[in-house]
Every structure is written in C-alpha cells, then in structure tokens.
Design an enzyme around this catalytic site. Structure first.
Site, short mmCIF file in Angstrom:
data_model
loop_
_atom_site.label_atom_id
_atom_site.label_comp_id
_atom_site.label_asym_id
_atom_site.label_seq_id
_atom_site.Cartn_x
_atom_site.Cartn_y
_atom_site.Cartn_z
CB CYS A 75 -0.89 -0.04 1.24
SG CYS A 75 -1.95 1.41 1.40
CG HIS A 166 -1.75 -1.45 -9.75
ND1 HIS A 166 -2.59 -0.61 -9.07
CD2 HIS A 166 -0.83 -1.90 -8.85
CE1 HIS A 166 -2.19 -0.54 -7.81
NE2 HIS A 166 -1.14 -1.30 -7.64
CD GLU A 215 -7.00 1.73 -3.36
OE1 GLU A 215 -6.75 0.79 -2.60
OE2 GLU A 215 -6.70 2.92 -3.12
CB CYS A 224 -4.40 4.09 -5.59
SG CYS A 224 -3.75 2.41 -5.51
N GLY A 227 -0.94 2.49 -7.31
CA GLY A 227 -1.59 2.71 -8.61
C GLY A 227 -0.94 3.84 -9.39
N1 LIG Z 1 -6.47 -1.91 -2.40
C1 LIG Z 1 -5.09 -2.22 -2.77
C2 LIG Z 1 -4.16 -2.01 -1.58
C3 LIG Z 1 -4.09 -0.60 -1.14
C4 LIG Z 1 -3.50 0.26 -2.21
C5 LIG Z 1 -3.28 1.65 -1.62
N2 LIG Z 1 -4.48 2.48 -1.67
C6 LIG Z 1 -2.10 2.35 -2.23
O1 LIG Z 1 -1.98 3.57 -1.94
O2 LIG Z 1 -1.27 1.71 -2.92
C7 LIG Z 1 -4.97 -3.69 -3.18
O3 LIG Z 1 -5.81 -4.50 -2.75
O4 LIG Z 1 -4.01 -3.98 -3.90
#
Ligand SMILES: N[C@@H](CCC[C@H](N)C(=O)O)C(=O)O
Length: 283
Positions: A75, A166, A215, A224, A227
């Site tokens: 994250c 991603h 997400e 993200c 991301g």
């Molecule tokens: N929801 C993502 C994990 C969290 C990503 C986060 N918001 C970030 O800033 O990278 C997943 O399940 O991969």
C-alpha cells in the site's frame, strides 16, 4: 477490549493504524477490520494497517487489511502514513531518517524528507503476465495495450504489479468514467485470478497524468500510491508519458520517478495524522 489507534490519510486514502510492535500477529482479525472501516457504523477508513516487529533484518513489518477484509501485498499511501506513524512512536523524526519495512511485496524503504513529506523506494515494478497475475497474455510476456471487454466496451489495458496487481487504461476524460459501474467489473474480471486495482489515466502532458482509481478490496478511493506508480510505468511502456511524472488524484498530487538505470520507482507525497482513539472490540 480496547486498542489504541491513530487515524491517518495519504491524499485522502485513509487508514486506521495500530501499534502492533509487541506481537507478530495483528491485534484484530480481517473480519473485525470490516466494520471498523465502515463510515457509518465504525471509524471509517479504506483499510487497517499494523506496525509489527521486523523480520528478515527489517526494522518493522507492515501488514494491511483492505476495507473488505482482504489482505493486499502493499500500500503506497499507507506506507507513507506508516513511516510517519513509526517516526512519531520512536522519536526518529529527523529529516532523511529512513526505515526498512518488510511487506508482502518485499522490503520497502520510506524516508522522511526535509520538506515534511515521505519519499518511498517502491522497488522494481513487475510487468509479465505471470507476475501481475493475469491470463491476458502468455506468462512470460508483458501486457501492453491488450484489448479487454468490460461493461460492453473494449479497453486497451496495460498491467503492472507493484507487489499488488494494477490494470491501467488511458482515456480521453477520466471524469466521464462511470467508476462505480465499470470498476467492480474490472476488479472481478476472470482474467485477474487475484482481482485487480484499476486506474483510468488522462494524459494532461507527458509529465502530468490525471488519475482515477477503483481499488481492489476498497472501491473508489481518493488516491492510490501503488496505482500512481503502476500508471507511470504503463505510461512509459505505452509511450504516453515520461519516466518522471506528477500524478494528480482526486485527493491531491504525487511525484513518481521511475529510475531507468536501476529500474527502481520512487514515490513522494504527504502523510497526515488526523486523530487518535480507542477501538472497542467485543471479543
Ligand atoms: N487496495 C489495494 C491495496 C491498497 C493500495 C493503496 N491504496 C495504495 O496507496 O497503494 C490492493 O488491494 O491492492
């Protein structure tokens, strides 16, 4: 049972942080994390992050549960909040202080900047289908501009792993995307065996990307970090962007630098402490 927590956000991507340094196991379960993340019946957050003892020579370990209770590998916004949290807990708040953090995506190194932000060495992105993982191409092949049918439309998608998966697609106007409709269909598409995060990117300039994100395990968020990193990699692979970009998210901007010599990617952005409190758990 009461457990102290600190609420943080990174550009509006918000988390409940728990000092878990005295035990190798998270103090709460994924099932308990779900109601805590509820914005009406709980504290409200995109996830719960645990500061655990280090392992394999690291200073600390970070684990995270998404708001749906799933556990991602990494994250980006969260590790900036984690670095600020740990710095305050340990009194290591001097500029340029770095931390070695073990995660399910490997060793990640955040650093406090003199300007009060956090710069994170996010490691080397992975780009083969098997590494994402996805069945959109042969296992050892990259996934660049592959057509994917979602919600009755064919999208050209490029996939990148930052430890978490991603799927990135470039569009003319991100504000026209019906995120709540198409996001879940990307997330749960059969070509992503571990689901996926999905980023919609509008190229404002070769060094400026505008992004919206759905997400995995959290839905539409304001930012993200993994991301944003994955989107710059996709931008370079598809010829849309340069290797150093500002990425504008609904919650604010990140600076992303993909070092073409080392192949390591660096993310710089803020982390904001909001409040502290006590979780009340009915064991
Ligand atoms: N929801 C993502 C994990 C969290 C990503 C986060 N918001 C970030 O800033 O990278 C997943 O399940 O991969």
């Amino acid at each position: 049972m009461e457990i102290a927590f600190t609420k943080y956000h990174g550009l509006g991507n918000d988390f409940i942080l728990i000092d878990n340094r005295h035990s190798p196991d998270p103090l709460i379960t994924p099932e308990q994390a779900v109601p805590l993340c509820d914005r009406n019946f709980g504290i409200g957050a995109d996830g719960v992050i645990f500061a655990l003892p280090g392992q394999e020579g690291s200073d600390y370990t970070m684990r995270i549960f998404n708001s749906d209770g799933s556990e991602p590998e990494m994250c980006g916004n969260g590790i900036r909040c984690f670095a600020h949290f740990i710095a305050e807990l340990t009194g290591n708040t001097t500029p340029n202080q770095t931390f070695a953090i073990h995660t399910l995506a490997g060793l990640i190194t955040p650093q406090l900047t003199p300007e009060g932000q956090i710069k994170v060495d996010m490691g080397i992105p992975k780009v083969t289908a098997a590494q994402i993982p996805t069945t959109l191409n042969a296992a050892d092949q990259k996934v660049i501009n592959i057509p994917l049918n979602v919600a009755g439309q064919t999208w050209a998608v490029t996939c990148v792993s930052m430890g978490n998966p991603h799927c990135i697609t470039f569009v003319d106007d991100v504000d026209q995307i019906a995120l709540a409709t198409v996001g879940p269909q990307f997330e749960h598409h059969s070509v992503f065996p571990q689901r996926t995060n999905t980023e919609f990117i509008q190229v404002i300039a070769p060094n400026y990307l505008k992004m919206r994100v759905w997400e995995r395990g959290a839905g539409a968020t304001l930012a993200c970090g993994t991301g944003a990193c994955a989107s710059v990699v996709a931008g370079v692979l598809t010829g849309h962007s340069e290797a150093t970009c500002t990425v504008e998210l609904p919650g604010g901007c990140l600076t992303i630098e993909w070092d073409q010599r080392s192949q390591r990617i660096y993310m710089t952005g803020p982390a904001q402490k909001v409040f502290t409190g006590q979780l009340i758990l009915n064991r």
